[in-house]
Write an enzyme that holds these catalytic residues in place. Structure first.
Site, PDB file in Angstrom:
ATOM      1  N   ASP A  97      45.628  42.215  44.084  1.00  9.91           N
ATOM      2  CA  ASP A  97      46.068  43.584  44.393  1.00  9.91           C
ATOM      3  C   ASP A  97      47.557  43.473  44.807  1.00  9.91           C
ATOM      4  OD1 ASP A  97      45.556  42.751  47.017  1.00  9.91           O
ATOM      5  OD2 ASP A  97      44.474  44.632  47.535  1.00  9.91           O
ATOM      6  N   SER A 125      41.345  39.286  50.773  1.00  9.18           N
ATOM      7  CA  SER A 125      42.623  39.286  50.313  1.00  9.18           C
ATOM      8  C   SER A 125      43.226  37.935  50.608  1.00  9.18           C
ATOM      9  CB  SER A 125      43.416  40.523  50.872  1.00  9.18           C
ATOM     10  OG  SER A 125      44.648  40.621  50.621  1.00  9.18           O
TER      11      SER A 125
END
Length: 574
Positions: free
Chosen positions: A308, A146
């Site tokens: 995301d 991430s």
């Protein structure tokens, strides 16, 4: 084994990867560095694993990845029907070793005669979630860390529904991973051979196009008769995976005036133009704001490396741009969607948010006659709720969390910055037609529902010592709970580790109907709250604050009181 024995096992392994072997030699004079690399197994938690790249059992490398895949394969064998032919879908981001780890995943799965589908080039996490469902795969794997620093990578597992593993499944996978006794000797097949045999299939545009078709279904612009847009947009993918799908998605929705921050459109494992590739941190918008000022953009947005999470900035009326918080953007998007949702859909509809997400969402939902459901922190819990709705008459309308994660269409079962970018731009276009910015729209919501203000602080405590300090802080505050934050008294304490809510005035204990987690939440007077939790993915302990009053000034003063009390207590606890 103690860590020194484990280190010797690696150092003496004749087939050790050449690069890892060289790194080990460079570490030999630093006992502290060696200890941190070998004192434990890299934790495989409910969301998978994430760690610093390098040699060692507490690091991300081909061997710890192989161990994780071996555990996953052993889990699939006993729990998912048709797992070998259905296969596992795999995607990866722009980080160091991401593609290599994706291929290692296929090589281990092939040793179990399990097929693997890998995307031809880097793709977002939400596309992986979609691909699992589209391909009918038995599971999914996303190689990503991430928005962690460049030295990190990670391994996330998805179930056959395309969601992150719920707790029971995660525990079963974790037990299989932990049962792998030697990560150095996990069996792997040859890449060329498994490509020839069909056990490794590279996935191209088919999944992209299917996703883009579904992306059209979340649009409400056709109902407004809007096909072309005069919205002026700046977009930065922050060196990650979002560029391809976001640009195609905007084009098919009629957004043509899109200015890309070109320097940040190139995948870069160093994320060299930002301090952190995290749209939650305002410095990530520096170059986007510069481009916005040059192009007179109406909206700026940025996505994190695995796409995301979405951050948005809009004109502030003072000649620059203001970055919206995750809570603000989520509330605005939900309000916009409900304005375009028929009453009959809203009646059975559900908003899903986490326990550390703003209560403003609940207020807006109530206004539209929509029920709100709270989950623990982590989008896997939102995905799990969506799955449950398939057996009830409940309808998923929107899910979000304060950390810039949003989901509109349930064809994906994880937070999706591509979906959110489309809705954010549509929403900005809608309010532009009304002669308003998103800040104007937000101000109207505050006037209608109250001035909700939230804040999140985090303390980074790295390594073995840091992990122990974080646990000591949680233990101390549990044993000696805070009774007052500034002038606000604590009304109730929610301990999610024991699943108990204690009402202070009566000492009455109520059950919390959520899974157990190491989280404390203090419910205060005046619609305020404070929550404390260790991060599940970073070496941090996080404090969350939420208040609501009839004025912005009062809410700001309340937040200052809450943060002062908690920060003082944390500092005295470690």
């Amino acid at each position: 084994m103690n860590w020194k024995d484990t280190y010797q096992k690696w150092a003496n392994f004749s087939e050790l990867d050449v690069n890892l072997s060289e790194q080990l030699k460079q570490m030999v004079h630093s006992e502290k560095e060696l200890e941190d690399a070998f004192y434990k197994q890299l934790s495989f938690g409910t969301g998978g694993m994430r760690g610093i790249l390098g040699p060692g059992t507490n690091r991300m490398n081909v061997y710890t990845v192989r161990k994780a895949v071996e555990g996953l394969a052993n889990y699939l064998e006993g729990n998912v029907a048709g797992y070998q032919s259905r296969g596992v879908a795999v995607s990866y981001d722009s980080r160091y070793m991401s593609k290599e780890f994706a291929i290692e995943t296929a090589k281990v799965l092939a040793a179990h005669n399990i097929k693997t589908y890998i995307v031809e080039t880097l793709r977002p996490t939400p596309l992986l979630s979609f691909a699992v469902r589209h391909l009918g795969a038995a599971a999914g794997v996303m190689i990503t860390a991430s928005h962690n620093p460049p030295e990190y990578n990670g391994f996330k597992v998805y179930n056959e529904d395309g969601g992150q593993l719920p707790l029971a499944q995660a525990e079963a996978v974790i037990s299989k991973v932990n049962a792998v006794s030697n990560e150095l000797t996990v069996a792997v097949e040859n890449q060329t051979q498994i490509e020839k045999s069909g056990l490794l299939e590279w996935v191209g545009e088919e999944v992209d196009n299917a996703y883009l078709d579904k992306l059209k279904t979340i649009s409400v612009r056709k109902a407004d008769g809007q096909i072309k847009s005069d919205l002026n947009i700046v977009f930065t993918p922050l060196h990650g995976t979002a560029y391809h799908l976001v640009m195609l998605g905007l084009k098919q929705l009629g957004f043509t005036s899109v200015h890309v921050v070109e320097e940040q459109a190139v995948p870069d494992p160093e994320f060299s133009t930002v301090t952190s590739p995290n749209p939650e941190e305002h410095q990530a918008f520096t170059m986007a704001i510069e481009k916005g000022l040059k192009t007179d953009a109406d909206i700026l947005f940025g996505t994190d490396p695995d796409a995301d999470r979405l951050g948005v900035a809009v004109k502030d009326g003072k000649g620059s741009y203001q970055v919206l918080s995750g809570n603000q953007l989520g509330t605005l998007m939900f309000d916009y969607l409900m304005r375009h949702t028929p009453v009959e859909k809203r009646n059975n509809g559900r908003l899903i948010k986490t326990i550390v997400t703003s209560e403003m969402g609940r207020a807006v939902a109530s206004h539209y006659g929509v029920e709100t459901i709270d989950t623990l922190t982590g989008f896997k819990f939102i995905g799990e709720k969506i799955k449950q709705f398939e057996t009830t008459d409940e309808l998923f309308l929107f899910g979000y969390e304060e950390s810039y994660g949003y989901l509109i269409g349930d064809f994906v079962r994880d937070k999706d910055a591509v979906q959110a970018a489309m809705v954010a731009c549509e929403m900005a276009q809608y309010w532009k037609k009304q002669g308003k910015t998103l800040l104007d729209a937000l101000e109207t919501l505050y006037e209608e529902h109250g001035f909700f203000i939230e804040q999140m602080d985090s303390l980074t405590l790295k390594g073995k010592d840091g992990a122990e300090q974080i646990q000591a802080i949680m233990k101390d505050i549990r044993a000696n709970p805070i009774k007052q934050f500034g002038e606000l008294n604590v009304v109730a304490v929610e301990d999610y580790k024991t699943s108990e809510r204690t009402v202070i005035a009566t000492s009455e204990v109520e059950a919390i109907e959520l899974p157990k987690e190491n989280v404390l939440k203090f419910i205060l007077e005046k619609n305020s709250w404070v929550c404390l939790r260790p991060s599940g993915t970073e070496p941090k302990i996080k404090s969350y604050y939420g208040v609501c009053s009839q004025s912005k000034e009062e809410s700001q003063a309340l937040v200052k009181q809450l943060t002062g009390t908690m920060q003082s207590r944390i500092n005295s606890s470690h």
